[in-house]
Design an enzyme around this catalytic site. Structure first.
Site, short mmCIF file in Angstrom:
data_model
loop_
_atom_site.label_atom_id
_atom_site.label_comp_id
_atom_site.label_asym_id
_atom_site.label_seq_id
_atom_site.Cartn_x
_atom_site.Cartn_y
_atom_site.Cartn_z
N TRP A 89 -12.78 2.17 1.08
CA TRP A 89 -11.32 2.16 0.94
C TRP A 89 -10.92 2.40 -0.52
O TRP A 89 -9.91 3.03 -0.81
CB TRP A 89 -10.76 0.82 1.43
CG TRP A 89 -9.28 0.69 1.31
CD1 TRP A 89 -8.34 1.08 2.22
CD2 TRP A 89 -8.55 0.12 0.21
NE1 TRP A 89 -7.08 0.79 1.75
CE2 TRP A 89 -7.18 0.20 0.53
CE3 TRP A 89 -8.93 -0.46 -0.99
CZ2 TRP A 89 -6.19 -0.28 -0.32
CZ3 TRP A 89 -7.95 -0.92 -1.85
CH2 TRP A 89 -6.59 -0.82 -1.50
N HIS A 90 -11.75 1.88 -1.45
CA HIS A 90 -11.43 2.02 -2.87
C HIS A 90 -11.57 3.45 -3.37
O HIS A 90 -10.94 3.83 -4.36
CB HIS A 90 -12.31 1.09 -3.72
CG HIS A 90 -11.90 -0.34 -3.63
ND1 HIS A 90 -12.27 -1.15 -2.59
CD2 HIS A 90 -11.13 -1.10 -4.44
CE1 HIS A 90 -11.76 -2.36 -2.77
NE2 HIS A 90 -11.05 -2.36 -3.88
N GLY A 91 -12.42 4.22 -2.74
CA GLY A 91 -12.59 5.59 -3.21
C GLY A 91 -13.59 6.34 -2.34
O GLY A 91 -14.48 5.73 -1.72
N CYS A 137 -14.65 -1.68 3.09
CA CYS A 137 -13.83 -2.14 1.97
C CYS A 137 -14.14 -1.32 0.72
O CYS A 137 -13.25 -0.89 -0.01
CB CYS A 137 -14.10 -3.63 1.72
SG CYS A 137 -13.32 -4.29 0.25
N GLY A 138 -15.44 -1.07 0.50
CA GLY A 138 -15.84 -0.24 -0.64
C GLY A 138 -15.30 1.17 -0.52
O GLY A 138 -14.71 1.71 -1.47
#
Lengths: 457, 331
Positions: free
Chosen positions: A320-322, A317-318
């Site tokens: 995915w953000h960058g 998830c982390g």
């Protein structure tokens, strides 16, 4: 083209809506208009990536179609792999090369690929469809509505992440059906509220506090007050900015007679971290839950598996953000918090709500420092300043702006709650909202900035 | 997650007729307010653009770099222009006019790159029957080899556009209210106007400090300067003028320490850039290149500089005489 730009509000959107209602009687033509508008909208950013976007959609649809014809799941796996490969190449290749380089100590070349905007969103939507198909939960839609499910411009760039079964059935509905004016009123209301949140609060937080303070933090230690100032401002900015985008997206979709899912439900009122993730970026957290956390084992295979599934899915998830380790650390930090929260709740000794809220907010703020800081070293320095071990000095600035951000964050409900509870047939309210929209439209105009800091030579 | 489809099917809480009126009231408010705003722009003419008939007097109280030349560039008292970036802003047009016989207006502007400088020239030409002389500070911005010649992203080009629609679109900004207020105060005599014959004294306007950095010479390493994109653009803009005026290009001085040594890569690129400017000037009638970016005793005197690449008023008074002499040679 940004939702808040004058070109979008005054030209693109009115033309798109007018064209859509002009052909409202024909389902086929409605799809054509929306696909054309969406491709134009995407191409405005960078037309070079339209083939990539269209290619991923076509390949995913072909994979589903081939699976239907042959029954071979290999097509679906290939489709998932293709979308992941595209995401890995365009978003993560340089990050991977830099990480390998750091490990082996040998300089590696960089691809320097420009990131196609929205790739994380449309790739995830296509992957979720293909996985649903693997699970037997997704039909093979005709190509046109399938393409529109991904392309639909209100959600194309930054979500909400929409499931096929939430959106595709709506494409068959005539926008002139009963309730049209309610949907249009709700759409205009949401769009105006989102526009105001973005333009009047979030952008000012970024300009006056977040950007300068985090920039300064990457060069020198901030004072105690500055560190808190920066962190609280960023927490407000990221929420207001993103939730404003969601409200505008949902509002725009309603103008076309479509409903997108809710994405934020006042997350800064959460009294524990699990509650926070039920309120924050809901469409992403449910995606992570359904397509990562549960397949990784979820909570039904013992504590060890639960911890691994939580940390693993939150790390992704982390990421995915960058493409950066700070994002991974942010994800793992939240994964760790979710594990602790779950084990504490098992003890059945609930904390008083105020204490739970305070601990949750502190935990979230620490995460935002890691998320926003230019490097891990900078985040450590910022967190150190926040503890006060180096003193409690400094000045907390723009208190009014922060207060406005807090009020807006806690008072304005979710987009669906606004739609269901705030839309009333009141002409005075419409005039007030219209004037608010005009104020925002004028504020984003950069024709002749008053304080033109233009002195670089 | 499943969405609430009941709303989608069209069940709503209010009467459709009343809701329709509400939606139309929103639309009417937005378009009426924007229409009123544009009407105000036409009537008050916040930037003194002179585009529409108005009761407002000419002139303005505005001295902001991106907008000041809207009013200044259309002042009919002038027949010649000074162009450049902040390095040329201190040049006093009154002194150069007195020494040459032309009536110069200072259109050099802080942060103006070549596209902005050409925009100012175009605006002046559009508002005057002829351009009788041009003086351009061809600083390192002109040495940029990027063929795209990018301008400043936030520069309000629309205020100087030929197209009135583009102008109106650009004025659609909250800042326009402030300019309108100033113009009204100016028109009512409650705010002094700016004398267009003067220059903006950026020496006293800003707090200057001596930074620890060297200028970027813009030229990519190893590239041979055969032609400068800025000169190509200048050529194209000059062709649009009804008559070809005398031109002086002058390269502003740099403090001794900021000048690259002649045999360094930067020094070689600077020399190539100067040679290209000189070639262009030599090939054109009534044109001269004045190279002031040279190592002289004046260039080693810190009192002559605000910082390494901006000369002070003290030095500019000397330079004005040199510029005027060059103009007199080519006219």
């Amino acid at each position: 083209m940004l939702f808040q730009s004058q070109g979008f509000v005054l030209v693109f959107l009115p033309i798109a809506v007018a064209a859509y209602y002009a052909v409202a009687g024909s389902e086929r033509m409605r799809h054509v208009v929306l696909i054309a508008a969406s491709l134009f909208f995407y191409g405005w950013w960078d037309a070079r990536f339209i083939p990539l976007l269209v290619g991923q959609i076509a390949a995913s649809w072909l994979a589903a179609y081939a699976h239907k014809r042959t029954g071979r799941v290999a097509f679906l796996y290939a489709g998932v792999a293709l979308n992941l490969a595209s995401l890995a190449t365009f978003k993560y290749l340089d990050f991977l090369l830099a990480s390998v380089q750091a490990v082996i100590g040998v300089a590696l070349p960089r691809a320097n690929i420009i990131l196609p905007i929205g790739i994380s969103f449309f790739s995830f939507q296509l992957i979720s469809y293909l996985i649903d198909r693997l699970r037997g939960d997704a039909p093979v839609y005709p190509l046109r509505p399938f393409a529109l499910f991904v392309l639909l411009f209100p959600h194309l760039i930054a979500g909400p992440i929409v499931r096929h079964n939430e959106l595709v059935p709506q494409f068959a509905l005539d926008p002139r059906r009963p309730g049209r004016w309610f949907r249009i009123c709700a759409g205009l209301t949401l769009f105006t509220i989102g526009l105001a949140k973005k333009v009047l609060v979030a952008d000012d937080l970024a300009t006056h506090l977040v950007t300068p303070l985090f920039e300064e933090a990457s060069h020198q230690a901030l004072s105690f007050a500055q560190a808190w100032n920066a962190t609280i401002a960023f927490a407000l900015q990221i929420f207001l900015d993103f939730s404003a985008y969601t409200e505008m997206a949902i509002g725009i979709a309603l103008l076309f007679g479509l409903l997108l899912p809710d994405n934020f439900r006042r997350p800064y009122l959460a009294t524990d971290l699990r509650d926070f993730w039920r309120r924050w970026h809901i469409t992403l957290s449910t995606f992570i839950r359904d397509y990562l956390y549960i397949p990784l084992g979820g909570s039904r295979h013992g504590d060890a598996r639960y911890i691994a599934a939580t940390l693993g899915s939150m790390a992704i998830c982390g990421l995915w953000h960058g493409a950066g380790w700070t994002y991974v650390i942010w994800g793992v930090w939240h994964g760790f918090g979710l594990v602790v929260c779950r084990f504490w709740q098992r003890l059945e000794r609930p904390l008083p709500s105020v204490l739970g809220w305070l601990l949750t907010m502190l935990f979230v703020l620490v995460g935002w420092v890691v998320f926003r800081a230019a490097s891990f070293t900078t985040s450590v320095a910022l967190l150190r300043s926040m503890t006060g071990v180096d003193g409690f000095g400094g000045r907390f600035e723009h208190v009014g702006l922060i207060a406005a951000g807090i009020l807006v964050s806690v008072l304005i409900p979710s987009a669906h709650e606004i739609k269901d509870g705030w839309v009333r047939p009141t002409r005075l309210g419409a005039i007030a909202l219209g004037l608010l929209a005009v104020w925002c439209i004028l504020k984003v105009g950069k024709g002749a900035p008053l304080n033109f800091v233009y002195f670089q030579f | 997650m499943r969405i609430d489809t009941s709303m989608v099917r069209g069940e709503s809480g209010g009467s459709e007729v009343a809701l329709k009126r509400t939606a139309l009231a929103w639309l009417a408010t937005v378009f009426a307010a924007l229409g009123a705003f544009l009407l105000m722009v036409i009537v008050v003419d916040p930037y003194d653009s002179g585009r529409f008939p108005t009761f407002m007097p000419s002139g303005s109280a505005d001295e902001r770099p991106p907008t000041i030349n809207v009013s200044r560039g259309r002042d009919p008292r002038f027949n010649a222009v000074l162009l450049g970036s902040s390095r040329a802003v201190l040049a006093d047009p009154r002194r150069i006019s007195a020494l040459t016989g032309y009536r110069f207006v200072q259109l050099a502007s802080e942060g103006a790159l070549v596209p902005e400088q050409m925009t100012f020239l175009h605006w002046f030409a559009r508002n005057h029957a002829s351009v009788d002389a041009i003086v351009v500070a061809t600083d390192m911005i002109w040495c940029d080899l990027n063929p795209e010649l990018p301008g400043e992203r936030d520069f309000p080009y629309g205020l100087y556009a030929d197209n009135n629609f583009e102008y109106l679109r650009t004025t659609l900004s909250g800042a326009t209210f402030d300019f309108a207020k100033e113009r009204m105060l100016y028109a009512l005599g409650r705010m002094p106007g700016v004398d267009h014959a003067r220059f903006v004294d950026i020496e006293t306007k800003y707090g200057w400090r001596w930074p620890d950095w060297v200028p970027n010479w813009y030229a990519p390493k190893g590239a041979a300067v055969t032609t400068l994109p800025a000169l190509t653009r200048f050529d194209a803009d000059l062709k649009e003028l009804p008559t070809q005026p005398p031109i002086v290009l002058w390269m502003p001085p740099y403090f001794h320490d900021a000048l690259p040594s002649a045999d360094s890569p930067d020094g070689l690129r600077l020399a190539e850039c100067k040679a290209a400017l000189r070639r262009w000037a030599d090939a054109r009638p009534h044109t001269r290149f004045l190279d002031l970016a040279v190592d002289t005793p004046e260039a080693a005197d810190r009192r002559n500089f605000l910082e390494p690449i901006h000369v002070s008023n003290r030095f500019m008074r000397v330079i004005e005489v040199q510029i005027a002499a060059a103009v007199n040679q080519v006219k």
